[in-house]
Design a protein around this motif. Structure first.
Motif, PDB file in Angstrom:
ATOM      1  N   GLN A 105     -41.022 -32.957 -30.846  1.00 16.67           N
ATOM      2  CA  GLN A 105     -40.978 -31.640 -31.308  1.00 16.67           C
ATOM      3  C   GLN A 105     -40.957 -31.653 -32.806  1.00 16.67           C
ATOM      4  O   GLN A 105     -41.647 -30.953 -33.443  1.00 16.67           O
ATOM      5  N   VAL A 106     -40.236 -32.561 -33.385  1.00 27.07           N
ATOM      6  CA  VAL A 106     -40.036 -32.600 -34.913  1.00 27.07           C
ATOM      7  C   VAL A 106     -41.240 -33.128 -35.480  1.00 27.07           C
ATOM      8  O   VAL A 106     -41.758 -32.596 -36.389  1.00 27.07           O
ATOM      9  N   LEU A 107     -41.880 -34.042 -35.069  1.00 25.57           N
ATOM     10  CA  LEU A 107     -43.303 -34.781 -35.316  1.00 25.57           C
ATOM     11  C   LEU A 107     -44.343 -33.322 -35.544  1.00 25.57           C
ATOM     12  O   LEU A 107     -44.966 -33.136 -36.446  1.00 25.57           O
ATOM     13  N   SER A 108     -44.390 -32.758 -34.273  1.00 30.12           N
ATOM     14  CA  SER A 108     -45.479 -31.812 -34.165  1.00 30.12           C
ATOM     15  C   SER A 108     -45.125 -30.553 -34.910  1.00 30.12           C
ATOM     16  O   SER A 108     -46.160 -29.923 -35.729  1.00 30.12           O
ATOM     17  N   SER A 109     -43.758 -30.255 -35.260  1.00 34.92           N
ATOM     18  CA  SER A 109     -43.644 -29.189 -36.442  1.00 34.92           C
ATOM     19  C   SER A 109     -43.864 -29.454 -37.632  1.00 34.92           C
ATOM     20  O   SER A 109     -44.276 -28.736 -38.566  1.00 34.92           O
ATOM     21  N   LEU A 110     -44.068 -30.923 -37.901  1.00 37.50           N
ATOM     22  CA  LEU A 110     -44.606 -31.463 -39.442  1.00 37.50           C
ATOM     23  C   LEU A 110     -46.196 -31.673 -39.317  1.00 37.50           C
ATOM     24  O   LEU A 110     -46.672 -32.266 -40.282  1.00 37.50           O
ATOM     25  N   GLY A 111     -46.600 -31.289 -38.372  1.00 41.76           N
ATOM     26  CA  GLY A 111     -48.468 -31.401 -38.176  1.00 41.76           C
ATOM     27  C   GLY A 111     -48.751 -32.664 -37.686  1.00 41.76           C
ATOM     28  O   GLY A 111     -49.881 -32.883 -37.535  1.00 41.76           O
ATOM     29  N   TYR A 112     -48.174 -33.657 -37.114  1.00 43.77           N
ATOM     30  CA  TYR A 112     -48.431 -34.726 -36.324  1.00 43.77           C
ATOM     31  C   TYR A 112     -49.134 -34.596 -34.945  1.00 43.77           C
ATOM     32  O   TYR A 112     -48.562 -33.711 -34.200  1.00 43.77           O
ATOM     33  N   ARG A 113     -49.918 -35.232 -34.478  1.00 41.10           N
ATOM     34  CA  ARG A 113     -50.384 -35.296 -33.240  1.00 41.10           C
ATOM     35  C   ARG A 113     -49.343 -36.327 -32.595  1.00 41.10           C
ATOM     36  O   ARG A 113     -49.216 -37.349 -33.081  1.00 41.10           O
ATOM     37  N   GLY A 135     -55.050 -41.279 -40.811  1.00 41.82           N
ATOM     38  CA  GLY A 135     -54.855 -42.507 -40.654  1.00 41.82           C
ATOM     39  C   GLY A 135     -53.306 -43.058 -40.760  1.00 41.82           C
ATOM     40  O   GLY A 135     -53.146 -44.340 -40.226  1.00 41.82           O
ATOM     41  N   PHE A 136     -52.315 -42.201 -40.863  1.00 45.48           N
ATOM     42  CA  PHE A 136     -51.124 -42.689 -40.964  1.00 45.48           C
ATOM     43  C   PHE A 136     -50.198 -42.305 -39.729  1.00 45.48           C
ATOM     44  O   PHE A 136     -50.471 -41.551 -38.924  1.00 45.48           O
ATOM     45  N   ALA A 137     -49.335 -43.227 -39.374  1.00 46.98           N
ATOM     46  CA  ALA A 137     -48.798 -43.174 -38.117  1.00 46.98           C
ATOM     47  C   ALA A 137     -47.231 -43.503 -38.225  1.00 46.98           C
ATOM     48  O   ALA A 137     -46.824 -44.426 -39.108  1.00 46.98           O
ATOM     49  N   VAL A 138     -46.217 -42.866 -37.423  1.00 52.44           N
ATOM     50  CA  VAL A 138     -44.977 -43.136 -37.294  1.00 52.44           C
ATOM     51  C   VAL A 138     -44.757 -43.730 -35.804  1.00 52.44           C
ATOM     52  O   VAL A 138     -44.854 -42.989 -34.772  1.00 52.44           O
ATOM     53  N   ALA A 139     -44.161 -44.951 -35.702  1.00 50.45           N
ATOM     54  CA  ALA A 139     -43.885 -45.325 -34.517  1.00 50.45           C
ATOM     55  C   ALA A 139     -42.425 -45.447 -34.195  1.00 50.45           C
ATOM     56  O   ALA A 139     -41.547 -46.120 -34.755  1.00 50.45           O
TER      57      ALA A 139
END
Length: 226
Positions: A105-113, A135-139
């Motif tokens: 939810q937090v990632l999506s709210s910041l524009g991440y897929r 091209g940037f990811a958080v795992a």
């Protein structure tokens, strides 16, 4: 008879009741079911607890039922801990799915897929939540830890860095990835081997500023850690 909720009425709930409430917070639950699952026997007390949660944006009412998401459960757990409940006790009522739901939810709210339970074979690995922006990811991986178990934290962070390296190696669209670990127990953000260990309460602020932290953390690229 349907319960009518006045969300602003309930100003205080005992911390122990908040901790119990987490166990009763299902996707759809009646008040009687909430009482049974949470162990809060008195219907009037259960109503007061749920009013307290609703007033803080946790959950919603749909006719005769209460509705709680995974992120609602984690937010209620954080309220209980902030009120003085033991984090290890509260975390026992949470599942990996709860942490994953909040992180997504937090990632999506910041524009991440977002992608959950990302699995690899040969070597066999799994990442709980991956957020991708260009091209940037958080795992992210979610972990329940005993307090003070620093050796376990360090070992797990090293494994998470290896998972992020595998993610970059396999996914051609990802050029950079930051491995991180999400935990309920930590009172402040820390790192082990350059891998951030993030308290749930700090997840939003960390992700909002993660690119600013790149010089200070382990950033996995196709050439290896930066």
């Amino acid at each position: 008879m349907l319960l009518k909720y006045r969300c602003a009425r309930q100003a205080y709930v005992h911390p122990a009741l908040l901790a119990r409430a987490v166990a009763g917070m299902a996707e759809q639950v009646t008040v009687d079911e909430f009482c049974s699952a949470s162990g809060i026997a008195a219907r009037s007390v259960a109503k007061g607890v749920t009013e307290f949660l609703l007033a803080r944006g946790i959950g919603r009412v749909d006719g005769a039922t209460l509705c709680f998401s995974c992120s609602d459960r984690v937010k209620a757990a954080m309220l209980a801990i902030g009120a003085g409940c033991d984090p290890e006790h509260v975390s026992q009522t949470l599942s990996w799915k709860d942490f994953e739901g909040l992180a997504s939810q937090v990632l999506s709210s910041l524009g991440y897929r977002t992608y959950t339970n990302v699995r690899f074979t040969k070597p066999r690995m799994e990442i709980d939540v991956v957020g991708v922006d260009g091209g940037f990811a958080v795992a992210l991986d979610c972990k329940h830890w005993k307090k003070g178990n620093l050796s376990a934290i360090s070992a797990y962070c090293a494994k998470q860095a290896a998972r992020a390296q595998e993610l970059v190696r396999r996914e051609n669209t990802i050029t950079q990835a930051v491995p991180a670990v999400l935990t309920l127990h930590a009172e402040r953000a820390m790192s082990a081997g350059g891998v951030p260990v993030i308290p749930v309460s700090r997840l939003g602020s960390f992700l909002a500023d993660v690119r600013r932290f790149l010089p200070e953390v382990n950033v996995v690229t196709r050439q290896g850690p930066a």
